[in-house]
Design an enzyme around this catalytic site. Structure first.
Site, short mmCIF file in Angstrom:
data_model
loop_
_atom_site.label_atom_id
_atom_site.label_comp_id
_atom_site.label_asym_id
_atom_site.label_seq_id
_atom_site.Cartn_x
_atom_site.Cartn_y
_atom_site.Cartn_z
N LYS A 50 0.86 -1.18 0.00
CA LYS A 50 0.00 0.00 0.00
C LYS A 50 0.89 1.23 0.00
CE LYS A 50 -3.62 2.45 2.43
NZ LYS A 50 -4.67 2.37 3.44
N ARG A 81 -10.78 9.95 1.68
CA ARG A 81 -10.67 10.68 2.95
C ARG A 81 -11.77 11.72 3.06
NH1 ARG A 81 -4.05 11.05 2.80
NH2 ARG A 81 -3.72 8.79 2.88
N LYS A 93 0.91 10.07 5.49
CA LYS A 93 1.06 8.69 5.96
C LYS A 93 2.35 8.02 5.48
CE LYS A 93 -3.92 8.05 6.64
NZ LYS A 93 -5.08 7.13 6.53
N GLU A 95 7.60 -6.76 1.34
CA GLU A 95 6.37 -6.65 2.14
C GLU A 95 5.47 -7.88 1.96
OE1 GLU A 95 5.11 -4.74 4.36
OE2 GLU A 95 6.00 -2.74 4.22
N LYS A 117 -2.14 -1.44 -3.94
CA LYS A 117 -3.01 -0.26 -3.89
C LYS A 117 -2.17 1.00 -3.95
CE LYS A 117 -6.06 1.83 -0.57
NZ LYS A 117 -6.46 1.82 0.80
N SER A 167 -10.13 5.51 -4.86
CA SER A 167 -11.08 6.61 -5.07
C SER A 167 -10.58 7.64 -6.08
CB SER A 167 -11.39 7.27 -3.73
OG SER A 167 -10.20 7.72 -3.11
N TYR A 180 -15.03 1.07 -7.20
CA TYR A 180 -16.29 1.81 -7.03
C TYR A 180 -17.15 1.68 -8.28
CZ TYR A 180 -13.62 3.53 -3.13
OH TYR A 180 -12.86 3.59 -1.98
#
Ligand code: PBG
Length: 332
Positions: free
Chosen positions: A201, A211, A225, A241, A256, A282, A321
């Site tokens: 990610k 958000r 982040k 990872e 992602k 998004s 979505y």
């Protein structure tokens, strides 16, 4: 190896007819490749628009049930739930995340009650619940405390499993969280709960509209982040990872965002031989929506092309979505 050449080889022969194009097509997209993300909020009969995500809504649980039933009728086999938590329930230690009667836990029960065979995936991260908008507990410098956060995440995952979630999906990027979640689930006899680890990610600007949907943008302020999500310049690190998450007990891994990270999806699929999912996030959705609204292309074409390309790169299933709209077209 292909060694024939023109005119023995004319690549356009197979491209002549609809039927011949369909027969040689290497990647087929099905409605059951798609996972529908849903935003759930408190209240009754609520369907709220999100300015930066046209066509996506915040739904109260009663309305989520209708959308879930529609998804089910379109052969979408799994939903991913994300809660909008009222600001008076947010706290430094994110206690609301563990509430057995919290919004997510209640949503899981309500959907499972009505549609027992619908797969339910839950987000394991604390950002909807913290005052900082970070995915974990922060110190006075807004630094996310790893081990303190992981202890809470493991309890959060367990509370989702107890409510009936089939798949818990840690999206927080803390170190060692998959191992602790797996151990906690085993100890509580939830050995069949799947873990879908957001293994790769990236710290991406493309989560902006998400958000907004959760109303965490203002809370994060200028803080970002990057202290736990991956640097988008890195590819080998994604393999590292993934290998760690697999050793720790993940069943499926996620990349992602999706479309700008096809190289990462491709490599994980080639090298690690485990199911890789992609999240068309998004911001990717918003880019295609707003471009289509401005006449750049037909939305339907952009939607299907982007989803097929994710699958071609090696994504086994896709969070999108567009899931409902794409499924409607695919079932025609
Ligand atoms: C939170 C989470 C995020 C997304 C899924 N889970 C946002 C973030 O990390 O800030 C983003 C999804 C999207 O943009 O569609 N842990």
């Amino acid at each position: 190896m292909v060694n024939s050449r023109y005119p023995a080889t004319r690549m356009r022969r197979t491209r002549q007819h609809d039927f011949s194009r369909a027969l040689v097509q290497e990647t087929k997209l099905h409605s059951d490749d798609l996972i529908l993300p849903l935003f759930v909020c408190e209240g009754k009969n609520i369907k709220e628009t999100i300015t930066t995500l046209p066509g996506v809504y915040r739904y109260s649980i009663d309305n989520i049930l209708q959308v879930a039933a529609l998804a089910h009728s379109l052969n979408i086999r799994a939903l991913a739930l994300f809660p909008i938590i009222d600001s008076n329930k947010k706290s430094a230690m994110a206690e609301e995340a563990l509430n057995p009667n919290g919004l997510i836990q209640s949503s899981i029960k309500a959907i499972k009650d009505k549609l027992p065979d619908m797969g339910i995936i839950t987000d394991v991260a604390l950002d909807p619940y913290t005052l900082s908008g970070h995915d974990g507990i922060v110190d006075t410098n807004n630094y996310c405390l790893n081990d303190e956060t992981v202890a809470i995440l493991a309890q959060q995952a367990l509370s989702h499993a107890q409510a009936g979630a089939d798949i818990v999906a840690p999206s927080d990027m803390m170190d060692g969280r998959v191992a602790q979640i797996r151990q906690t689930l085993e100890d509580a006899s939830y050995s069949n709960t799947l873990i879908l680890a957001y293994a790769a990610k990236y710290a991406s600007c493309m989560y902006g509209p998400f958000r907004d949907a959760l109303a965490t943008t203002g809370q994060l302020g200028s803080s970002n982040k990057g202290q736990y999500q991956m640097d988008f310049a890195n590819q080998n690190e994604a393999i590292h990872e993934v290998l760690l998450d697999l050793q720790e007990g993940a069943d499926i891994v996620m990349v992602k965002p999706g479309l700008p990270y096809l190289d990462v999806i491709y490599r994980i699929n080639q090298e690690c031989k485990i199911p890789v999912f992609a999240y068309q996030v998004s911001g990717e959705y918003a880019m295609l929506q707003f471009a289509a609204q401005n006449g750049c292309f037909a939305l339907e074409d952009a939607m299907l092309e982007s989803l097929v390309c994710l699958k071609r790169a090696g994504a086994r299933a896709i969070f999108s979505y567009f899931a409902l709209d794409a499924a409607k077209i695919l079932l025609k």
